[in-house]
Design a protein around this motif. Structure first.
Motif, PDB file in Angstrom:
ATOM      1  N   LEU A  39       0.915  -1.328  -0.020  1.00 40.58           N
ATOM      2  CA  LEU A  39       0.108   0.207  -0.048  1.00 40.58           C
ATOM      3  C   LEU A  39       0.893   1.350  -0.006  1.00 40.58           C
ATOM      4  O   LEU A  39       0.587   2.160  -0.573  1.00 40.58           O
ATOM      5  N   ILE A  40       1.787   1.335   0.801  1.00 39.96           N
ATOM      6  CA  ILE A  40       2.864   2.222   0.936  1.00 39.96           C
ATOM      7  C   ILE A  40       3.561   2.637  -0.310  1.00 39.96           C
ATOM      8  O   ILE A  40       3.647   3.684  -1.207  1.00 39.96           O
ATOM      9  N   TYR A  41       4.135   1.458  -1.079  1.00 39.26           N
ATOM     10  CA  TYR A  41       4.509   1.598  -2.485  1.00 39.26           C
ATOM     11  C   TYR A  41       3.808   2.175  -3.507  1.00 39.26           C
ATOM     12  O   TYR A  41       4.159   2.830  -4.458  1.00 39.26           O
ATOM     13  N   ALA A  42       2.407   1.693  -3.350  1.00 37.23           N
ATOM     14  CA  ALA A  42       1.249   2.001  -4.436  1.00 37.23           C
ATOM     15  C   ALA A  42       1.215   3.623  -4.081  1.00 37.23           C
ATOM     16  O   ALA A  42       1.173   4.351  -5.316  1.00 37.23           O
ATOM     17  N   SER A  43       1.007   3.818  -2.837  1.00 39.31           N
ATOM     18  CA  SER A  43       0.829   5.511  -2.488  1.00 39.31           C
ATOM     19  C   SER A  43       1.947   6.425  -3.329  1.00 39.31           C
ATOM     20  O   SER A  43       1.645   7.197  -3.523  1.00 39.31           O
ATOM     21  N   ILE A  44       3.236   6.067  -2.997  1.00 37.61           N
ATOM     22  CA  ILE A  44       4.158   6.480  -3.353  1.00 37.61           C
ATOM     23  C   ILE A  44       4.414   6.814  -4.864  1.00 37.61           C
ATOM     24  O   ILE A  44       4.628   7.778  -5.656  1.00 37.61           O
ATOM     25  N   GLY A  45       3.885   5.733  -5.586  1.00 41.85           N
ATOM     26  CA  GLY A  45       3.829   5.578  -6.992  1.00 41.85           C
ATOM     27  C   GLY A  45       2.802   6.664  -7.472  1.00 41.85           C
ATOM     28  O   GLY A  45       3.077   7.495  -8.467  1.00 41.85           O
ATOM     29  N   ILE A  46       1.634   6.634  -6.982  1.00 41.63           N
ATOM     30  CA  ILE A  46       0.489   7.820  -7.176  1.00 41.63           C
ATOM     31  C   ILE A  46       0.973   8.883  -6.874  1.00 41.63           C
ATOM     32  O   ILE A  46       0.689  10.193  -7.661  1.00 41.63           O
ATOM     33  N   TRP A  47       1.780   9.468  -5.805  1.00 44.30           N
ATOM     34  CA  TRP A  47       2.490  10.698  -5.522  1.00 44.30           C
ATOM     35  C   TRP A  47       3.247  11.014  -6.670  1.00 44.30           C
ATOM     36  O   TRP A  47       3.228  12.061  -7.336  1.00 44.30           O
ATOM     37  N   VAL A  48       4.161  10.188  -7.155  1.00 43.57           N
ATOM     38  CA  VAL A  48       5.268  10.670  -8.236  1.00 43.57           C
ATOM     39  C   VAL A  48       4.375  10.708  -9.624  1.00 43.57           C
ATOM     40  O   VAL A  48       4.619  11.716 -10.090  1.00 43.57           O
ATOM     41  N   GLY A  49       3.248  10.101  -9.670  1.00 41.34           N
ATOM     42  CA  GLY A  49       2.278  10.100 -11.005  1.00 41.34           C
ATOM     43  C   GLY A  49       1.554  11.503 -10.892  1.00 41.34           C
ATOM     44  O   GLY A  49       1.682  12.135 -11.784  1.00 41.34           O
ATOM     45  N   LEU A  50       1.331  11.848  -9.552  1.00 37.20           N
ATOM     46  CA  LEU A  50       0.646  13.235  -9.669  1.00 37.20           C
ATOM     47  C   LEU A  50       1.749  14.244  -9.745  1.00 37.20           C
ATOM     48  O   LEU A  50       1.344  15.409 -10.489  1.00 37.20           O
ATOM     49  N   VAL A  51       2.809  14.234  -9.374  1.00 31.18           N
ATOM     50  CA  VAL A  51       3.845  15.395  -9.683  1.00 31.18           C
ATOM     51  C   VAL A  51       4.215  15.417 -11.236  1.00 31.18           C
ATOM     52  O   VAL A  51       4.146  16.571 -11.698  1.00 31.18           O
ATOM     53  N   ILE A  52       4.412  14.337 -11.827  1.00 30.42           N
ATOM     54  CA  ILE A  52       4.457  14.254 -13.252  1.00 30.42           C
ATOM     55  C   ILE A  52       3.305  14.878 -13.865  1.00 30.42           C
ATOM     56  O   ILE A  52       3.427  15.840 -14.889  1.00 30.42           O
ATOM     57  N   ILE A  53       2.294  14.301 -13.624  1.00 29.79           N
ATOM     58  CA  ILE A  53       0.937  14.835 -14.493  1.00 29.79           C
ATOM     59  C   ILE A  53       0.574  16.285 -14.107  1.00 29.79           C
ATOM     60  O   ILE A  53       0.184  17.004 -15.140  1.00 29.79           O
ATOM     61  N   THR A  54       0.841  16.774 -13.104  1.00 28.09           N
ATOM     62  CA  THR A  54       0.499  18.133 -12.729  1.00 28.09           C
ATOM     63  C   THR A  54       1.497  19.066 -13.212  1.00 28.09           C
ATOM     64  O   THR A  54       1.092  19.993 -13.811  1.00 28.09           O
ATOM     65  N   GLY A  55       2.666  18.503 -13.414  1.00 26.85           N
ATOM     66  CA  GLY A  55       3.695  19.422 -14.330  1.00 26.85           C
ATOM     67  C   GLY A  55       3.439  19.440 -15.681  1.00 26.85           C
ATOM     68  O   GLY A  55       3.501  20.536 -16.392  1.00 26.85           O
ATOM     69  N   ILE A  56       3.044  18.286 -16.021  1.00 25.16           N
ATOM     70  CA  ILE A  56       2.627  18.255 -17.525  1.00 25.16           C
ATOM     71  C   ILE A  56       1.670  19.228 -18.040  1.00 25.16           C
ATOM     72  O   ILE A  56       1.491  19.853 -18.907  1.00 25.16           O
ATOM     73  N   ILE A  57       0.371  19.040 -17.271  1.00 23.51           N
ATOM     74  CA  ILE A  57      -1.014  19.959 -17.315  1.00 23.51           C
ATOM     75  C   ILE A  57      -0.584  21.260 -17.019  1.00 23.51           C
ATOM     76  O   ILE A  57      -0.868  21.997 -17.951  1.00 23.51           O
ATOM     77  N   ASN A  58       0.417  21.598 -16.204  1.00 26.41           N
ATOM     78  CA  ASN A  58       0.695  22.959 -16.020  1.00 26.41           C
ATOM     79  C   ASN A  58       1.152  23.361 -16.943  1.00 26.41           C
ATOM     80  O   ASN A  58       1.238  24.946 -17.221  1.00 26.41           O
ATOM     81  N   SER A  59       2.118  22.943 -17.780  1.00 26.88           N
ATOM     82  CA  SER A  59       2.833  23.546 -18.908  1.00 26.88           C
ATOM     83  C   SER A  59       2.048  23.923 -20.119  1.00 26.88           C
ATOM     84  O   SER A  59       2.338  24.687 -20.880  1.00 26.88           O
ATOM     85  N   PHE A  60       0.637  23.438 -20.008  1.00 24.57           N
ATOM     86  CA  PHE A  60      -0.212  23.781 -21.116  1.00 24.57           C
ATOM     87  C   PHE A  60      -0.912  25.255 -20.835  1.00 24.57           C
ATOM     88  O   PHE A  60      -1.677  25.707 -21.541  1.00 24.57           O
ATOM     89  N   ILE A  61      -1.011  25.691 -19.405  1.00 25.75           N
ATOM     90  CA  ILE A  61      -1.444  26.927 -19.103  1.00 25.75           C
ATOM     91  C   ILE A  61      -0.529  28.073 -19.216  1.00 25.75           C
ATOM     92  O   ILE A  61       0.675  27.931 -18.876  1.00 25.75           O
ATOM     93  N   VAL A  62      -1.100  29.083 -19.857  1.00 20.58           N
ATOM     94  CA  VAL A  62      -0.345  30.205 -20.660  1.00 20.58           C
ATOM     95  C   VAL A  62      -0.417  31.147 -19.354  1.00 20.58           C
ATOM     96  O   VAL A  62      -1.171  31.399 -18.783  1.00 20.58           O
TER      97      VAL A  62
END
Length: 62
Positions: A39-62
């Motif tokens: 469960l902890i490893y899965a949560s850390i994976g989700i956390w890393v995924g959120l960091v990457i997805i947030t960064g990618i989506i934020n790059s589209f905001i002008v």
């Protein structure tokens, strides 16, 4: 698009808070690491995924 980034950041903050409290408690409790390490490893994976997805989506905001 801005609301999506705000929701991602809110989810990131909530998950970070849960992990900051939950991981030390799990490590300090006898025998809990073996029960909840997946469960902890899965949560850390989700956390890393959120960091990457947030960064990618934020790059589209002008």
């Amino acid at each position: 698009m801005t609301i999506v980034v705000q929701l991602l950041v809110l989810t990131f903050i909530i998950l970070s808070t849960v992990l900051v409290v939950g991981i030390p408690v799990t490590l300090a409790s006898p025998g809990q690491w073996e029960k909840s390490k997946n469960l902890i490893y899965a949560s850390i994976g989700i956390w890393v995924g959120l960091v990457i997805i947030t960064g990618i989506i934020n790059s589209f905001i002008v």
